[in-house]
Design a protein around this motif. Sequence first.
Motif, PDB file in Angstrom:
ATOM      1  N   ASN A  12     -13.870  -7.769  -9.546  1.00 27.44           N
ATOM      2  CA  ASN A  12     -12.523  -7.333  -9.901  1.00 27.44           C
ATOM      3  C   ASN A  12     -12.306  -5.887  -9.492  1.00 27.44           C
ATOM      4  OD1 ASN A  12     -13.435  -9.404 -12.143  1.00 27.44           O
ATOM      5  ND2 ASN A  12     -11.239  -9.554 -11.895  1.00 27.44           N
ATOM      6  N   VAL A  13     -11.128  -5.611  -8.951  1.00 29.41           N
ATOM      7  CA  VAL A  13     -10.777  -4.254  -8.526  1.00 29.41           C
ATOM      8  C   VAL A  13     -10.683  -3.350  -9.746  1.00 29.41           C
ATOM      9  CG1 VAL A  13      -8.977  -2.826  -7.467  1.00 29.41           C
ATOM     10  CG2 VAL A  13      -9.533  -5.069  -6.498  1.00 29.41           C
ATOM     11  N   GLY A  14     -11.333  -2.197  -9.643  1.00 27.23           N
ATOM     12  CA  GLY A  14     -11.216  -1.182 -10.682  1.00 27.23           C
ATOM     13  C   GLY A  14     -10.230  -0.111 -10.270  1.00 27.23           C
ATOM     14  N   ASN A  63      -1.938  -3.870  -1.306  1.00 27.17           N
ATOM     15  CA  ASN A  63      -2.004  -5.162  -1.984  1.00 27.17           C
ATOM     16  C   ASN A  63      -3.074  -5.301  -3.063  1.00 27.17           C
ATOM     17  OD1 ASN A  63       0.027  -6.987  -0.524  1.00 27.17           O
ATOM     18  ND2 ASN A  63      -1.027  -5.932   1.126  1.00 27.17           N
ATOM     19  N   ALA A  64      -4.127  -4.518  -3.039  1.00 29.37           N
ATOM     20  CA  ALA A  64      -5.183  -4.627  -4.051  1.00 29.37           C
ATOM     21  C   ALA A  64      -4.833  -3.768  -5.255  1.00 29.37           C
ATOM     22  CB  ALA A  64      -6.530  -4.213  -3.470  1.00 29.37           C
ATOM     23  N   LYS A  65      -4.770  -4.393  -6.406  1.00 32.21           N
ATOM     24  CA  LYS A  65      -4.401  -3.697  -7.643  1.00 32.21           C
ATOM     25  C   LYS A  65      -5.519  -3.858  -8.675  1.00 32.21           C
ATOM     26  CE  LYS A  65      -0.270  -2.974  -5.973  1.00 32.21           C
ATOM     27  NZ  LYS A  65      -0.357  -2.065  -4.873  1.00 32.21           N
ATOM     28  N   GLY A  67      -7.734  -4.996 -11.523  1.00 34.89           N
ATOM     29  CA  GLY A  67      -7.801  -6.292 -12.189  1.00 34.89           C
ATOM     30  C   GLY A  67      -7.794  -7.472 -11.245  1.00 34.89           C
ATOM     31  N   ASP A  68      -7.304  -7.282 -10.010  1.00 38.57           N
ATOM     32  CA  ASP A  68      -7.287  -8.381  -9.043  1.00 38.57           C
ATOM     33  C   ASP A  68      -8.710  -8.826  -8.721  1.00 38.57           C
ATOM     34  OD1 ASP A  68      -4.536  -8.312  -8.832  1.00 38.57           O
ATOM     35  OD2 ASP A  68      -4.519  -7.271  -6.896  1.00 38.57           O
ATOM     36  N   VAL A  69      -8.870 -10.121  -8.526  1.00 35.51           N
ATOM     37  CA  VAL A  69     -10.141 -10.666  -8.076  1.00 35.51           C
ATOM     38  C   VAL A  69     -10.202 -10.497  -6.561  1.00 35.51           C
ATOM     39  CG1 VAL A  69     -11.530 -12.768  -7.850  1.00 35.51           C
ATOM     40  CG2 VAL A  69     -10.256 -12.322  -9.968  1.00 35.51           C
ATOM     41  N   VAL A  70     -11.359 -10.049  -6.050  1.00 31.84           N
ATOM     42  CA  VAL A  70     -11.530  -9.874  -4.607  1.00 31.84           C
ATOM     43  C   VAL A  70     -12.833 -10.517  -4.151  1.00 31.84           C
ATOM     44  CG1 VAL A  70     -10.140  -7.765  -4.440  1.00 31.84           C
ATOM     45  CG2 VAL A  70     -12.582  -7.588  -4.912  1.00 31.84           C
ATOM     46  N   LEU A  71     -12.834 -10.915  -2.894  1.00 25.38           N
ATOM     47  CA  LEU A  71     -14.023 -11.399  -2.209  1.00 25.38           C
ATOM     48  C   LEU A  71     -14.115 -10.587  -0.928  1.00 25.38           C
ATOM     49  CD1 LEU A  71     -16.375 -13.389  -2.007  1.00 25.38           C
ATOM     50  CD2 LEU A  71     -14.841 -14.932  -0.793  1.00 25.38           C
ATOM     51  N   VAL A 100      -7.867 -10.693  -1.326  1.00 21.83           N
ATOM     52  CA  VAL A 100      -7.353 -10.355  -2.660  1.00 21.83           C
ATOM     53  C   VAL A 100      -6.728 -11.592  -3.259  1.00 21.83           C
ATOM     54  CG1 VAL A 100      -5.712  -8.914  -3.941  1.00 21.83           C
ATOM     55  CG2 VAL A 100      -6.893  -7.972  -1.939  1.00 21.83           C
ATOM     56  N   PHE A 101      -7.098 -11.864  -4.513  1.00 15.76           N
ATOM     57  CA  PHE A 101      -6.520 -12.973  -5.274  1.00 15.76           C
ATOM     58  C   PHE A 101      -5.811 -12.362  -6.473  1.00 15.76           C
ATOM     59  CE2 PHE A 101     -10.369 -14.315  -3.117  1.00 15.76           C
ATOM     60  CZ  PHE A 101      -9.885 -15.371  -2.361  1.00 15.76           C
ATOM     61  N   PRO A 102      -4.509 -12.068  -6.348  1.00 10.05           N
ATOM     62  CA  PRO A 102      -3.783 -11.368  -7.421  1.00 10.05           C
ATOM     63  C   PRO A 102      -3.803 -12.155  -8.723  1.00 10.05           C
ATOM     64  CG  PRO A 102      -2.470 -11.495  -5.414  1.00 10.05           C
ATOM     65  CD  PRO A 102      -3.662 -12.376  -5.217  1.00 10.05           C
ATOM     66  N   LYS A 103      -3.679 -11.400  -9.810  1.00 10.00           N
ATOM     67  CA  LYS A 103      -3.591 -12.025 -11.129  1.00 10.00           C
ATOM     68  C   LYS A 103      -2.318 -12.875 -11.168  1.00 10.00           C
ATOM     69  CE  LYS A 103      -3.817  -7.971 -12.947  1.00 10.00           C
ATOM     70  NZ  LYS A 103      -3.765  -6.842 -13.838  1.00 10.00           N
ATOM     71  N   PRO A 104      -2.404 -14.055 -11.810  1.00  9.08           N
ATOM     72  CA  PRO A 104      -1.187 -14.899 -11.889  1.00  9.08           C
ATOM     73  C   PRO A 104      -0.125 -14.287 -12.783  1.00  9.08           C
ATOM     74  CG  PRO A 104      -3.056 -15.939 -13.016  1.00  9.08           C
ATOM     75  CD  PRO A 104      -3.545 -14.670 -12.420  1.00  9.08           C
TER      76      PRO A 104
END
Length: 104
Positions: A12-14, A63-65, A67-71, A100-104
């Motif tokens: 998760n992005v900090g 685009n990365a915020k 809490g976002d999940v990233v790979l 980036v997989f943004p929070k829903p």
Amino acid sequence: MKSVNRFTIHGNVGSVAPFDKSTRVNIATNRNWRDEQGHVKEATDWVQVTVLEEKQAAWVAENAKPGDVVLVEGRISNNSFKRNGETVYTTDLIASTFNVFPKP
């Protein structure tokens, strides 16, 4: 023999720190283990990843915020520089793929 220099991080992005031509992202990853008594323990490791490719760095900064999940995948780079007359050695994680997989 073929050699490999690759890392993969899923977390998760900090924080996101954009610079002129690059972006640095701190990513939290969790790890679990059992202690001697069999109790499950958990710790968070913070990993700093650098995006050097200019267009990708701008996209990540936009685009990365938190809490976002990233790979993220990339290569490991060892470098050095002089600070106050002493050589400082660094190990950098340079991203080649940043999803980036943004929070829903």
